[in-house]
Write an enzyme that holds these catalytic residues in place. Sequence first.
Site, PDB file in Angstrom:
ATOM      1  N   GLU A   1      72.199 -35.108   5.862  1.00  0.00           N
ATOM      2  CA  GLU A   1      72.933 -33.840   5.798  1.00  0.00           C
ATOM      3  C   GLU A   1      72.101 -32.648   6.222  1.00  0.00           C
ATOM      4  O   GLU A   1      72.608 -31.702   6.838  1.00  0.00           O
ATOM      5  CB  GLU A   1      73.488 -33.624   4.379  1.00  0.00           C
ATOM      6  CG  GLU A   1      74.644 -34.539   4.016  1.00  0.00           C
ATOM      7  CD  GLU A   1      74.242 -35.958   3.687  1.00  0.00           C
ATOM      8  OE1 GLU A   1      73.025 -36.194   3.458  1.00  0.00           O
ATOM      9  OE2 GLU A   1      75.103 -36.847   3.638  1.00  0.00           O
TER      10      GLU A   1
ATOM     11  N   HIS B   1      82.288 -38.209  -5.597  1.00  0.00           N
ATOM     12  CA  HIS B   1      83.313 -37.978  -4.575  1.00  0.00           C
ATOM     13  C   HIS B   1      84.412 -37.070  -5.126  1.00  0.00           C
ATOM     14  O   HIS B   1      85.571 -37.186  -4.758  1.00  0.00           O
ATOM     15  CB  HIS B   1      83.934 -39.294  -4.082  1.00  0.00           C
ATOM     16  CG  HIS B   1      82.952 -40.237  -3.460  1.00  0.00           C
ATOM     17  ND1 HIS B   1      82.093 -41.009  -4.204  1.00  0.00           N
ATOM     18  CD2 HIS B   1      82.665 -40.529  -2.161  1.00  0.00           C
ATOM     19  CE1 HIS B   1      81.332 -41.744  -3.401  1.00  0.00           C
ATOM     20  NE2 HIS B   1      81.660 -41.469  -2.150  1.00  0.00           N
TER      21      HIS B   1
END
Lengths: 327, 345
Positions: free
Chosen positions: A60, A129
Amino acid sequence: MAVKTVIEAIRDGMDEEMARDESVFLIGEDVGNRGGVFLASDGLYKKYGELRVIDSPLAESCIVGVAIGAAVNGMRPIAEIQFADFIAPAMNQIIEEAARFSYRTAGDFNLPMVIRAPWGGGVHGALYHSQSIEAMFAHVPGLKVVAPGTPADAKGLLKAAIRDPDPVLYLEHKRTYRLVKGEVPEGDGVVPIGKADVKREGTDLSLIAYGLMLTYCLEVAEKLAADGISAEVLDLRTIRPIDRAAIIATARKTGKVLVVHEDTPFAGVAAEVMAIIMENAFDALDAPVMRLTGPDVPAMPFNHVLEEAFMPNPEKILAKARELAAV
Amino acid sequence: MALKTTEVEAKGGQSRHRSLGLSDEQALRIYEVMRLARAVDERMWLINRQGRAPFVISCQGQEGAQVGTAAALRPGSDWVAPYYRDAGVVLWFGMTARDQMLSFFARREDPNSGGRQMPGHFGSRRLHIVTGGSPVATQLLHAAGVALASKQRKEDAVTAAFFGEGAASQGDTHEAMNFAGIHKLAVVFVCENNGYAISVPQSHQMAIQNVADRAAGYGFPGVVVDGNDVLACYEVARQAVDRARRGEGPTLIEAKTYRFTAHSSDDDDKRYRQAEEVAIWRQKDPIQRYAIYLREAGILQDPVEAEITERVNQQVDDATDYAEQAPDPTPDDLTTFVFKQEHKP
């Protein structure tokens, strides 16, 4: 006007901006051939090729750091973080770098870039998530943070974010992707960053929300109407720069405000909204400002009983709104 | 210990700089920029120790690695992402002694940051110097992104990222080299290995001798060079830049060098370095070594040296006077440019 889902609106927004401006490109994990794990970029790889729809390594900081460099050199990158929960490795690049390129160079540099991040719970996504990250990033001057809740706003704010000269964190709620459908105007339909929207007019109390909670609040307003309570629903749409005028206006209009978000409460967006109301509309209040938020636990558990206990839902919002109405 | 004479002749009997394609003028220009970087830095320490400015961070000892590699690039069209010691790099790319002194005194006119950042945090869009912050290694990913944009637009610009061996321990270094390798980006990674991350010696930073060895893991060449031999640095950078411009991908250059000063004006290097070690490296001063080379090559006669010294001193004096008298920012400047809102004149 065509009826679209949120995910379709996001895809259309990227597609139209990439067609309009060759400097716009997408980079992220699985965004290419796979079309994104939620299919947000479905078809774009074939249409625009591998130099404009770039499958990144699973890293990321790389996604955001490379986007920063590309933005320095004349491009308008859209950096996709696959789940907001995985943005932490990029926080150094976002907070220490992207958010202060303009400030630390006294305006010599600016970064026209968007970081898209699917967020939010209610999807059996468990701790990693399901997270809400808006408060952490909204705290950072130099970043713009948007969180649309409808297809028209999703597309219009995405276009505004791509065209914006500064870094924008664009939060798309996963649960709304296919749940929320709505009419999307033909043409650009740009929605300005920093403008909240009254999604339902009312006079007795105000519900202030964004993302999935907007849909829930609209449901609740319908139920309250059956009880003879007229609820106004203000959709923040942009978390920062926050629309102070719209918040103050609805507080002054109804005198009773409930702020709803699924993020945890401490130093959260609701706290800021409440502070704005206290500083600017205290004299107009008929009741203490209330908030309904996720609980102060680290993140949302996987088990469905625990997940439901974590998430604000229409029933919980309705109960809290009735409590407020009764004051 | 005597200063080592630099080899003057390359294979084939030509002088080294000419065999590398450098004219006498270019060879002298490299020398002058190294001298200027050193002189500005020395003046900053003087002023800091007099209590007239709060902070200095140094390039001293690393000028050969900096100017030697930067000289292989094309200022104006190529890009650099420097780190906080890279005075030699940014001077080569068009910054001036005044710019540096304005930053040192944190004046409003400081082109890097308007007096917002500490000295050494270089940046200029016009000069293609990517702005840097204090977290290390972030700029390597920025360099990869700049190079990605060049590739997307089919431009042949090369981007060089500079960092210390300390930054080599950061994840961003790995992510940047990995990404640049995958896409064969026109990036040259220049590691100025000065042996210490503030006080931590290389032996406690990595289990290998050469940072350059890691390049193999990213699918591109890694080269170790004597960072205090400016022409050797130029030579490897020339090859790396040419390779990048041909579209063949990145190179990792590791220039072995040393910093002569403490980490910064707030550090005391006597706590972790022996005076003998510093003295040995001072004997390898890249500027003195290069001066001997230039004299032996017959292009740095006394009058030329005197002219360079005069120009350097004049620039440092002018920059100091100008910057010290330049106005501070006003409190109103605190809140500007959080976002793009105004155009710089």
